[in-house]
Design a protein around this motif. Sequence first.
Motif, PDB file in Angstrom:
ATOM      1  N   ASP A 510       0.817  -1.212   0.000  1.00 49.87           N
ATOM      2  CA  ASP A 510       0.000   0.000   0.000  1.00 49.87           C
ATOM      3  C   ASP A 510       0.852   1.263   0.000  1.00 49.87           C
ATOM      4  O   ASP A 510       0.403   2.324  -0.456  1.00 49.87           O
ATOM      5  CB  ASP A 510      -0.914   0.017   1.234  1.00 49.87           C
ATOM      6  CG  ASP A 510      -1.990  -1.062   1.175  1.00 49.87           C
ATOM      7  OD1 ASP A 510      -2.240  -1.582   0.071  1.00 49.87           O
ATOM      8  OD2 ASP A 510      -2.565  -1.383   2.237  1.00 49.87           O
ATOM      9  N   LEU A 511       2.061   1.169   0.532  1.00 54.32           N
ATOM     10  CA  LEU A 511       2.916   2.346   0.635  1.00 54.32           C
ATOM     11  C   LEU A 511       3.601   2.711  -0.676  1.00 54.32           C
ATOM     12  O   LEU A 511       4.233   3.764  -0.775  1.00 54.32           O
ATOM     13  CB  LEU A 511       3.981   2.117   1.713  1.00 54.32           C
ATOM     14  CG  LEU A 511       3.477   2.119   3.163  1.00 54.32           C
ATOM     15  CD1 LEU A 511       4.590   1.707   4.109  1.00 54.32           C
ATOM     16  CD2 LEU A 511       2.947   3.502   3.544  1.00 54.32           C
ATOM     17  N   ARG A 512       3.483   1.851  -1.684  1.00 62.14           N
ATOM     18  CA  ARG A 512       4.167   2.148  -2.946  1.00 62.14           C
ATOM     19  C   ARG A 512       3.653   3.433  -3.580  1.00 62.14           C
ATOM     20  O   ARG A 512       4.427   4.252  -4.095  1.00 62.14           O
ATOM     21  CB  ARG A 512       3.996   0.975  -3.915  1.00 62.14           C
ATOM     22  CG  ARG A 512       4.796  -0.250  -3.517  1.00 62.14           C
ATOM     23  CD  ARG A 512       4.567  -1.399  -4.482  1.00 62.14           C
ATOM     24  NE  ARG A 512       5.308  -2.587  -4.059  1.00 62.14           N
ATOM     25  CZ  ARG A 512       5.193  -3.776  -4.639  1.00 62.14           C
ATOM     26  NH1 ARG A 512       4.372  -3.932  -5.660  1.00 62.14           N
ATOM     27  NH2 ARG A 512       5.894  -4.802  -4.197  1.00 62.14           N
ATOM     28  N   ALA A 513       2.332   3.629  -3.548  1.00 60.88           N
ATOM     29  CA  ALA A 513       1.772   4.841  -4.129  1.00 60.88           C
ATOM     30  C   ALA A 513       2.256   6.076  -3.373  1.00 60.88           C
ATOM     31  O   ALA A 513       2.589   7.109  -3.979  1.00 60.88           O
ATOM     32  CB  ALA A 513       0.243   4.771  -4.118  1.00 60.88           C
ATOM     33  N   SER A 514       2.331   5.976  -2.046  1.00 59.89           N
ATOM     34  CA  SER A 514       2.833   7.097  -1.242  1.00 59.89           C
ATOM     35  C   SER A 514       4.289   7.376  -1.562  1.00 59.89           C
ATOM     36  O   SER A 514       4.714   8.544  -1.623  1.00 59.89           O
ATOM     37  CB  SER A 514       2.673   6.787   0.248  1.00 59.89           C
ATOM     38  OG  SER A 514       1.313   6.638   0.593  1.00 59.89           O
ATOM     39  N   ALA A 515       5.061   6.324  -1.762  1.00 55.64           N
ATOM     40  CA  ALA A 515       6.480   6.501  -2.098  1.00 55.64           C
ATOM     41  C   ALA A 515       6.618   7.228  -3.430  1.00 55.64           C
ATOM     42  O   ALA A 515       7.478   8.108  -3.591  1.00 55.64           O
ATOM     43  CB  ALA A 515       7.177   5.146  -2.149  1.00 55.64           C
ATOM     44  N   ASP A 516       5.766   6.883  -4.388  1.00 59.35           N
ATOM     45  CA  ASP A 516       5.812   7.567  -5.684  1.00 59.35           C
ATOM     46  C   ASP A 516       5.474   9.044  -5.527  1.00 59.35           C
ATOM     47  O   ASP A 516       6.091   9.917  -6.154  1.00 59.35           O
ATOM     48  CB  ASP A 516       4.839   6.902  -6.656  1.00 59.35           C
ATOM     49  CG  ASP A 516       5.314   5.528  -7.100  1.00 59.35           C
ATOM     50  OD1 ASP A 516       6.530   5.264  -6.983  1.00 59.35           O
ATOM     51  OD2 ASP A 516       4.474   4.731  -7.552  1.00 59.35           O
ATOM     52  N   LEU A 517       4.474   9.341  -4.682  1.00 55.67           N
ATOM     53  CA  LEU A 517       4.109  10.736  -4.464  1.00 55.67           C
ATOM     54  C   LEU A 517       5.256  11.526  -3.848  1.00 55.67           C
ATOM     55  O   LEU A 517       5.561  12.651  -4.257  1.00 55.67           O
ATOM     56  CB  LEU A 517       2.877  10.814  -3.558  1.00 55.67           C
ATOM     57  CG  LEU A 517       1.529  10.447  -4.198  1.00 55.67           C
ATOM     58  CD1 LEU A 517       0.446  10.413  -3.147  1.00 55.67           C
ATOM     59  CD2 LEU A 517       1.175  11.441  -5.298  1.00 55.67           C
ATOM     60  N   LEU A 518       5.906  10.933  -2.832  1.00 58.74           N
ATOM     61  CA  LEU A 518       7.017  11.612  -2.176  1.00 58.74           C
ATOM     62  C   LEU A 518       8.166  11.857  -3.143  1.00 58.74           C
ATOM     63  O   LEU A 518       8.911  12.832  -3.014  1.00 58.74           O
ATOM     64  CB  LEU A 518       7.501  10.790  -0.977  1.00 58.74           C
ATOM     65  CG  LEU A 518       6.578  10.784   0.247  1.00 58.74           C
ATOM     66  CD1 LEU A 518       7.070   9.771   1.272  1.00 58.74           C
ATOM     67  CD2 LEU A 518       6.521  12.170   0.876  1.00 58.74           C
ATOM     68  N   THR A 522       3.915  12.085  -9.751  1.00 66.05           N
ATOM     69  CA  THR A 522       2.486  12.324  -9.563  1.00 66.05           C
ATOM     70  C   THR A 522       1.623  11.583 -10.564  1.00 66.05           C
ATOM     71  O   THR A 522       0.419  11.438 -10.364  1.00 66.05           O
ATOM     72  CB  THR A 522       2.191  13.827  -9.678  1.00 66.05           C
ATOM     73  OG1 THR A 522       2.710  14.315 -10.927  1.00 66.05           O
ATOM     74  CG2 THR A 522       2.856  14.583  -8.528  1.00 66.05           C
TER      75      THR A 522
END
Length: 526
Positions: A510-518, A522
């Motif tokens: 689940d954290l992969r999308a957050s990692a991409d955002l950081l 985008t």
Amino acid sequence: MSGVDRREVVIGIDVGTTAAKVVAFEVGPAVRGEPVSRGIREYPLIRPQSGWRVQDPGDVTAGVVAALRDCVAGIGDAEVLALSVSTAMHAVIALDEQGQPLTPIVTWADARARDVARELRATPLAARLQASSGTPVHSMAPLTKLRWFARHEPDLTARAASWADLKALVLHALTGRLATELSCASGSGLLDIAARAWDPEAVDLAGIRLEQLPPILATTAALPLAETVAAQVGLAPGTPVVVGAGDGPLGNLGTGALQPGVAGLSLGTSGALRLVVDGPYADPSGRLFCYALTDERWVVGTPISNGGAVVRWARDVFVADRPGVPPPEAAPAVTDADVLALAAAVAPGSEGLVMLPFLLAERGPLWDADVRAAFLGIRQHHTRGHFIRAAVEGVAFQLATILDGLDEVTPVTSIRGTGGVFRSDLWREILAAVLGRPLVVTAGAEGSALGAAALGLLAVGRATTLEQAVETLSPGLLDEAGHHARIVAAEADSAAYRAARVSAKGRLEDLRASADLLAGQTGATP
């Protein structure tokens, strides 16, 4: 007292990272398994710069001799059949032609070679090296340390008459002979474990010459105690010094974890889970090491750097400033029991909170010293107790991944545990539930020293098998009835932890999308 009635002892010498422990065990029909005498000398683990962990060679060898002298002073007129040596593995030290140190002892904990290890792991050569040597490519391994010296100190590398390990240094101090043995050599990354000899290709890769390495003896070989040392410690010159093995394999012997399906778990500040097998084993997954105990008996497993140390960290971060509890530097100090009491009030699984416990540069089973610690699944309702319990559970989950690998070698039916954390009921309960096997906590605390003494007894012909040797010195050790605790977890707790392991994987995904955002990506798919 007549010669027939004279007591006999065998002495185990356990040379560790911060102390030398010397323990005498009685041999005979009336043995009760309790040591006759002990000696201990501590010495510092030095941090000259970030990532480096070294020892002063003089401090270590002086500590060994002093601890041996203290132990011998407590055995009375007993006859010493042999000394037998256990040492920490993976250390390197450069020596001149007189056997004098040119460097400190670069210990297993020294991570200066992490860049070298990372480079090698990125090549196809890494898998071949582990398959042939039994040692994962990691900064702990002497192969990577020597390659670091060859790169950063080429003049010293060429000038050294010998590159020794801790075992060779201790044997040289006790006997005057420079040699290592099969067990410690098998943890170097430089040994061909099938041939039981130095691997010329690995030695060349390390950037040293074959003649700079000490000869390899069988773990049951014996050398005579030097006259000067004998006079210092109160023993007869020529007393057999059995060269012994590494502390990890001897830990399995000292806890009686010898039979197929019986794993040995040692867990203190750091830890390891190991299984004895008949002959060298090359793990196709690359997760497990393979080190010798004797020529015929080998040990597979994985060490972890983050064991009981996570509780000390949790104490300083979560408990030190708790209202009504004094800080760690004050008296009375916050104890591990204070910290674990908070965790005990939380249900198994920490209500979805999971810790990846990589606070210190980790070893197995990832063999990546750069991986960092993290908490996953944090929610508003999580308290200090949740974070502390998640830290303990994270260590147990790490051990469970090692157990998965051991099951592929031989299905593990039970685990024998020893180490400081087992004084805690919470640690016992969590480990038994996460690992899902009966956990037998061994009554003795001598560990590798007992294993060394048992190997010494075999070496001098007073036992015909390893099992007979350890049973002679510690009757009942191989029988579960001879232990003070056997823990079988409730199935509901084990099920909760199986679910927690699965959910942790989902949280990482689940954290992969957050990692991409950081990272500013985008356009990543949600």
